[in-house]
Design a protein around this motif. Structure first.
Motif, short mmCIF file in Angstrom:
data_model
loop_
_atom_site.label_atom_id
_atom_site.label_comp_id
_atom_site.label_asym_id
_atom_site.label_seq_id
_atom_site.Cartn_x
_atom_site.Cartn_y
_atom_site.Cartn_z
N ILE A 148 32.34 67.20 77.01
CA ILE A 148 31.63 67.60 78.22
C ILE A 148 31.44 69.12 78.22
N SER A 149 30.43 69.57 78.96
CA SER A 149 30.21 71.01 79.13
C SER A 149 29.82 71.28 80.58
N GLY A 150 30.28 72.41 81.10
CA GLY A 150 29.95 72.81 82.47
C GLY A 150 29.21 74.14 82.45
N GLY A 151 28.14 74.25 83.23
CA GLY A 151 27.31 75.44 83.17
C GLY A 151 26.99 76.07 84.51
N TYR A 152 26.43 77.26 84.42
CA TYR A 152 26.01 77.98 85.62
C TYR A 152 24.75 77.36 86.24
N ASP A 153 24.21 76.30 85.62
CA ASP A 153 23.07 75.57 86.19
C ASP A 153 23.55 74.45 87.12
N ASN A 154 24.83 74.49 87.51
CA ASN A 154 25.45 73.55 88.46
C ASN A 154 25.71 72.17 87.85
N VAL A 162 27.45 69.39 84.99
CA VAL A 162 28.37 68.99 83.93
C VAL A 162 27.58 68.02 83.05
N LYS A 163 27.54 68.30 81.76
CA LYS A 163 26.79 67.44 80.84
C LYS A 163 27.76 66.67 79.96
N PHE A 164 27.43 65.40 79.77
CA PHE A 164 28.26 64.46 79.00
C PHE A 164 27.55 64.22 77.67
N TRP A 165 28.18 64.66 76.58
CA TRP A 165 27.50 64.69 75.28
C TRP A 165 28.11 63.72 74.27
N ASP A 166 27.28 63.29 73.35
CA ASP A 166 27.72 62.65 72.12
C ASP A 166 27.23 63.53 70.98
N THR A 167 28.12 63.85 70.04
CA THR A 167 27.73 64.78 68.96
C THR A 167 26.56 64.25 68.13
N ARG A 168 26.27 62.95 68.25
CA ARG A 168 25.16 62.36 67.49
C ARG A 168 23.84 62.42 68.25
N SER A 169 23.84 63.11 69.39
CA SER A 169 22.61 63.29 70.17
C SER A 169 22.47 64.75 70.60
N PRO A 170 22.16 65.65 69.64
CA PRO A 170 22.19 67.09 69.96
C PRO A 170 21.06 67.57 70.87
N LYS A 171 19.96 66.82 70.93
CA LYS A 171 18.81 67.32 71.70
C LYS A 171 18.87 66.93 73.16
N ALA A 172 19.73 65.98 73.49
CA ALA A 172 19.84 65.56 74.89
C ALA A 172 21.23 64.99 75.14
N PRO A 173 21.84 65.36 76.28
CA PRO A 173 23.13 64.76 76.62
C PRO A 173 22.94 63.29 76.96
N ASP A 176 26.74 74.75 93.17
CA ASP A 176 26.78 76.11 92.63
C ASP A 176 27.33 76.00 91.22
N LYS A 177 27.48 77.14 90.56
CA LYS A 177 27.82 77.11 89.14
C LYS A 177 29.15 76.42 88.86
N VAL A 178 29.20 75.70 87.73
CA VAL A 178 30.43 75.06 87.27
C VAL A 178 31.22 76.09 86.47
N LEU A 179 32.49 76.29 86.86
CA LEU A 179 33.33 77.32 86.24
C LEU A 179 34.37 76.74 85.29
N SER A 180 34.75 75.48 85.50
CA SER A 180 35.85 74.90 84.72
C SER A 180 35.67 73.39 84.65
N CYS A 181 36.17 72.80 83.56
CA CYS A 181 36.17 71.34 83.49
C CYS A 181 37.33 70.89 82.61
N ASP A 182 37.69 69.60 82.74
CA ASP A 182 38.83 69.08 81.97
C ASP A 182 38.62 67.58 81.74
N TRP A 183 39.09 67.12 80.55
CA TRP A 183 39.00 65.69 80.22
C TRP A 183 40.28 65.25 79.51
N SER A 184 41.41 65.83 79.91
CA SER A 184 42.69 65.51 79.27
C SER A 184 43.11 64.07 79.51
#
Length: 423
Positions: free
Chosen positions: A363-369, A371-382, A391-399
């Motif tokens: 996952i990735s969190g951005g200043y565009d508000n 959280v994107k959920f990704w698969d490494t086999r789909s680089p062009k789109a989450p 507002d902007k995402v500052l932190s995320c966790d998936w422990s």
């Protein structure tokens, strides 16, 4: 690629369906399909075959991998882009589509949620009003913890059992604090104040056996500390002389390592003695914590804001100022160390975290508000955009594999339920 023409004058290609998910296996004989076939049409074919050959009654949604990447365009475009013009049959691997993570709770704080760490059913957050909070995974607030003099920038769990736990918080007040939490009594105390940095502490990471932690700060220095809640030998004499309670808790670093030219923004332990750091100086550095030196350096184009390492894929992901997430293989012997660039965020990427149970997901969190959920086999789109932050995402966790959590400048922590499927 062998292309034959049907009566309708449409180009045909030969494909063969393959899967690692045995419960969905179908006969792997070649099939002739039109070259511009898309994923939804392949899904229909697979489900028809499953009805014929298996006990699978309900419709299943699949994703399709061709040349190790998900099919997101017509098949003919996908293979042409990868330079495949062969008379061989094209292998199309299918995997059960990952379900959309389900939005659960929204935990309201009094200020920006700049740090989060999950351990089992407990969620630890750090905020810009200098406080820490402990929540249950069901969203119940257990404790508010004052102590820092400036915003909290990073948190990490050290130990947890049924009765007590310990964790660390890093702050712009230039200190880290190690805390002991009596879960039964729901009381917490600061057992050590880690002093050694001269600027805001931005990142903290605890090693695998929970004996050491590493911190990075705006003073560009990487410090190694013992996580022990007992008094350190190296500060014992100073502690005895100290009169105030605060001074008696002071902990000194075991080692200081220099090499970065600007702030250290992210830290992760990749094995017992190896630490990987990201920095505003456009570099990633791999350190030997025992020898105290740099083993390897990776140079980027922009400031790095966060980094994470997956023991499953042995790969590194980073978030950057240029809106991209990048995947590196530091041990790569073939070609470039930078393997993939993931493009979808429209602002800075502040936080990245791998799945702990699936080598392909992060996952990735951005200043565009977002959280994107990704698969490494789909680089062009989450796979998914997880919405909700205003507002902007500052932190995320998936422990915790079942919980995706994200903290933002909208003063909220958002919880999404993630279902793991065999992939």
């Amino acid at each position: 690629m062998e292309i034959v023409h049907s009566d309708g004058n449409e180009a045909q290609v030969q494909i063969r369906f393959v899967t690692k998910q045995q419960r969905y296996a179908v006969p792997n004989y070649p099939l002739s399909v039109h070259s511009s076939i898309v994923a939804s049409e392949l899904n229909t074919i697979i489900n028809e075959l499953l009805k014929e050959s298996n006990d699978v009654e309900n419709e299943v949604e699949f994703d399709f991998l061709v040349c190790s990447q998900f099919l997101r365009t017509p098949l003919v475009e996908h293979v042409a882009e990868r330079g495949i013009f062969t008379e061989e049959v094209i292998d199309v691997e299918y995997v059960e589509k990952h379900p959309l993570p389900e939005p659960k709770d929204c935990l309201i704080h009094d200020d920006w949620v700049s740090a989060v760490a999950v351990c089992n059913k407990w969620i630890l957050t750090g905020t810009y009003d200098n406080k820490l909070h402990i929540w249950t995974s069901k969203g119940k607030h257990r404790l508010v913890i004052p102590g820092h003099m400036s915003p909290v920038k990073a948190v990490a769990w050290i130990s947890l059992n049924d009765d007590n736990a310990s964790f660390v918080s890093a702050s712009m007040d230039q200190t880290c604090m190690i805390w002991s939490w009596d879960i039964t009594k729901n009381s917490v105390e600061c057992v050590h104040v880690c002093q050694g940095h001269r600027r805001s502490v931005e990142a903290v990471s605890v090693n695998y056996d929970k004996t050491l932690m590493a911190t990075g700060a705006w003073d560009n220095i990487l410090l190694i500390w013992s996580t022990s809640t007992q008094e350190d030998d190296d500060v014992e004499s100073a502690s005895k002389k100290a009169r105030s309670e605060y001074a008696s808790k002071t902990k000194a670093p075991k080692r200081a390592m220099k090499g970065h030219k600007q702030a250290i923004s992210g830290i992760v332990w990749s094995d017992k003695t190896e630490i990987i750091t990201s920095s505003w100086d456009h570099t990633i550095k791999i350190w030997d914590s025992e020898l105290g030196g740099i083993k390897h350096e990776i140079y980027g184009d922009k400031c790095f804001f966060d980094i994470d390492y997956s023991p499953l894929s042995r790969a590194v992901i980073t978030g950057s100022a240029d809106q991209h997430v990048r995947l590196y293989d530091p041990r790569s012997a073939e070609g470039a160390i930078l393997k993939v660039k993931f493009t979808s965020h429209s602002q800075w990427v502040a936080s990245v975290r791998w799945s702990t149970v699936n080598e392909h997901l992060f996952i990735s969190g951005g200043y565009d508000n977002l959280v994107k959920f990704w698969d490494t086999r789909s680089p062009k789109a989450p796979l998914f955009d997880l919405m909700g932050h205003e507002d902007k995402v500052l932190s995320c966790d998936w422990s915790n594999p079942e919980l995706i959590v994200s903290g933002g400048a909208d003063n909220t922590l958002r919880i999404f339920k993630s279902k793991n499927v065999g992939r």
